[in-house]
Design a protein around this motif. Structure first.
Motif, PDB file in Angstrom:
ATOM      1  N   PHE A  20       8.871  -0.026   7.589  1.00  0.00           N
ATOM      2  CA  PHE A  20       9.012   1.062   6.626  1.00  0.00           C
ATOM      3  C   PHE A  20       9.391   0.522   5.246  1.00  0.00           C
ATOM      4  N   LEU A  21      10.370  -0.390   5.205  1.00  0.00           N
ATOM      5  CA  LEU A  21      10.803  -0.957   3.928  1.00  0.00           C
ATOM      6  C   LEU A  21       9.694  -1.776   3.286  1.00  0.00           C
ATOM      7  N   ASP A  22       8.890  -2.452   4.101  1.00  0.00           N
ATOM      8  CA  ASP A  22       7.716  -3.152   3.565  1.00  0.00           C
ATOM      9  C   ASP A  22       6.755  -2.163   2.912  1.00  0.00           C
ATOM     10  N   ASP A  23       6.542  -1.037   3.567  1.00  0.00           N
ATOM     11  CA  ASP A  23       5.580  -0.048   3.070  1.00  0.00           C
ATOM     12  C   ASP A  23       6.002   0.562   1.744  1.00  0.00           C
ATOM     13  N   VAL A  24       7.304   0.876   1.597  1.00  0.00           N
ATOM     14  CA  VAL A  24       7.751   1.584   0.392  1.00  0.00           C
ATOM     15  C   VAL A  24       8.129   0.647  -0.748  1.00  0.00           C
TER      16      VAL A  24
END
Length: 599
Positions: free
Chosen positions: A335-339
């Protein structure tokens, strides 16, 4: 003549409760700045009043401030000085940073400053600059962005402004479920009520935490572009500051998106407009426990045994032993990679392209330079997380494919281009793709879907042409070169629900007022710069300027002189404008009201 102010408590879900009232004379509100304390009084009942002894002892603090906003040209100098703050070296010598230094409460400065920078698309570089300054004083990676500095407050305010729609689509359904069909979730043995079963309560809490966590880690595709851009900057600044810590790039982002955004919205849904009222006591307690869980799950590496042993509450430690699964930390990482990435990615846990939207619309043949009805063909469009395609018919092979990473902008198309309504354009490096939806709702849905999936593309355009290129020129700006840069700023970077109306002049006026109120601190800061060895004045004792951040006395002194000069000129402009307005306005009008009692 007076105004009555009633104070009610709407925390009771059955009906609001009257707490007290006051009456404020209107004449006192005519002052430019009014602040006073009033003791709440019982409600009047005809000629009789309730006994004061029957009421509690509550006080209401009312602040009334009136801003006179001048025409836009008056604020040009101050606005330009503030907008170039991110380019000033060092950032502590910039006008925006100095504003936060002289204001007693940084929040007073942050609100108008963020809105102004956001309005002029200057917020991301400024946040990056003040965050870098923040990181210089951060000695340990596990304390990154945990304080209430200018950087963290700017990001907090930005998330509140642009993240409203994001919170709504991500959390509102599950928050509604928790508030409208609550299950007992208390797991603190001391707070358990008679008849409660702690095992059942723990299962209920686990169900809610799982559901909220799942919605969050699946929501990256809805995260507004601006938030992604800010997170990307913070991530890389953190990695640069602590190059030997592989996890700090994640904790730098999670400290905001989990701890300061989602966890806060869960515990206070009414303040983020996710619920109409403050929840009752039991539901509020449930939301608090869920919020604690989300904070812990979102903290990178928080599920290690050493972290569990640091829990203050033993019952929370026991609860989190059920989360000792690698999938949670991997989901957070994805998730943190995506955002915080500059490249479009698949939603969490998905290896195949995700089907997002499809439907039948009309497209105009690309490259045609003349208007003609035959140029529009009915086609079947399909949007996935990897590509945007159109086909002759549903289930047929695509005629044309645009990779999501190649889309530069998605904007409405002015109907004057082809005398057709509900049109939008997809800019992708070749000829623009012009599409006509069946109605305005469908057009908005397609624009929103395309904008969301392309929000992290590196080469997004800042300007576009709102009209088509026909008969040798752009219909909007009349430029004859087809390669001419767009004449209008792109507006569809984020879904329409997240776009806000900001009055740049009003925000600049607010900042001018703050500088005016804190004029004495500006002078003290100026004296502090002058006392440093560069200048000839007598050196002051450290206590006289130790509260200010002065990295470069020359640059700071220069900016202070500009601020003071601009504020003085604005003071003169305000006086002249007020005199002109009152002298030319009709007596009894809003600009020149009647002074005195009306008989």
């Amino acid at each position: 003549m007076s105004e009555r102010v009633d104070l009610w408590n709407n925390g009771n879900l059955v009906q609001d409760i009257f707490l007290g009232e006051i009456k404020v004379p209107v004449k006192v509100l005519r002052n430019d700045s009014f602040q006073a304390w009033y003791l709440l009084q019982p409600r009047e009942n005809g000629n009789k009043s309730s006994k004061t002894d029957d009421l509690g002892s509550l006080r209401l603090n009312i602040c009334y401030t009136e801003d006179c906003v001048l025409p836009s040209e008056y604020y040009t100098s101050l606005r330009n000085l503030l907008l170039k703050s991110s380019d000033v070296q060092p950032i502590s010598a910039s006008a925006a940073y100095i504003l936060s230094e002289v204001c007693r409460d940084k929040y007073d400065a942050v609100l108008p400053l963020v809105r102004l920078l956001l309005h002029h698309q200057k917020l991301v570089p400024f946040v990056a600059a003040v965050a870098e300054l923040d990181l210089r004083d951060t000695q340990e990676a596990n304390t990154i962005f945990r304080g209430n500095s200018l950087a963290t407050r700017c990001v907090d305010e930005m998330m509140k402004i642009v993240g409203k729609h994001y919170l709504k689509v991500t959390l509102k359904p599950v928050i509604d479920e928790i508030c409208e069909s609550p299950k007992p979730c208390e797991i603190d043995p001391i707070k358990l009520r008679e008849g409660d079963n702690v095992e059942i309560n723990m299962e209920n809490l686990r169900y809610y935490v799982d559901k909220v966590f799942r919605e969050i880690v699946r929501s990256s595709i809805s995260c507004p572009t601006l938030m992604c851009d800010v997170f990307y900057s913070l991530r890389h600044l953190a990695a640069k500051r602590f190059p030997n810590d592989p996890h700090v790039q994640y904790s730098a982002v999670s400290s905001f998106v989990f701890l300061r955004f989602f966890a806060v919205a869960v515990v206070s849904p009414h303040t983020f407009h996710l619920r109409p009222h403050h929840p009752d006591a039991q539901t509020s307690r449930t939301l608090t426990l869920i919020s604690k869980a989300i904070q812990t799950l979102g903290s990178w590496g928080s599920l290690t045994k050493s972290k569990l042993s640091s829990f203050k509450e033993t019952f929370m430690c026991e609860f989190f032993k059920t989360f000792q699964e690698e999938k949670f930390t991997e989901s957070v990482k994805k998730f943190l990679d995506d955002v915080s990435s500059t490249e479009s990615k698949e939603p969490s846990g998905v290896s195949e392209p995700v089907h997002l939207k499809e439907g039948e619309m009309y497209k105009r043949a690309q490259g045609r330079t003349r208007i003609g009805k035959k140029n529009f063909k009915k086609r079947w469009f399909c949007l996935t997380s990897r590509e945007f395609t159109y086909h002759k018919q549903q289930d047929k092979e695509p005629i044309f494919t645009i990779p999501i990473k190649n889309i530069l902008a998605v904007e409405k198309l002015d109907e004057s281009s082809f005398n057709k309504k509900n049109m939008f354009q997809v800019l992708h490096g070749e000829k623009p793709l012009y599409i006509q939806a069946n109605n305005c709702v469908e057009a908005s849905e397609w624009i929103e879907a395309l904008c969301r999936v392309t929000r992290c593309n590196q080469k997004r355009l800042s300007f576009y042409h709102p009209c088509a290129f026909l008969n040798g020129s752009w219909l909007c700006c009349k430029a004859t070169a087809e390669s001419t840069e767009g004449c209008a700023r792109c507006t569809a970077d984020v879904p329409a629900d997240t776009q806000i109306e900001i009055d740049g002049d009003r925000e600049t006026e607010r900042i001018y007022s703050l500088f005016t109120v804190n004029r004495s601190k500006l002078q003290k800061l100026e004296e502090a710069c002058g006392s440093i060895a560069v200048y000839q004045g007598p050196r002051k004792e450290p206590d006289d300027y130790s509260n200010f951040t002065i990295e470069d006395s020359v640059a700071t002194f220069h900016t202070l002189q500009q601020i003071i000069d601009i504020v003085e000129k604005l003071n003169e402009s305000h006086e002249k404008y007020q005199k002109k307005r009152s002298s030319s306005a009709k007596y009894g009008s809003e600009e020149n009201p009647i002074v005195g009692k009306v008989s």
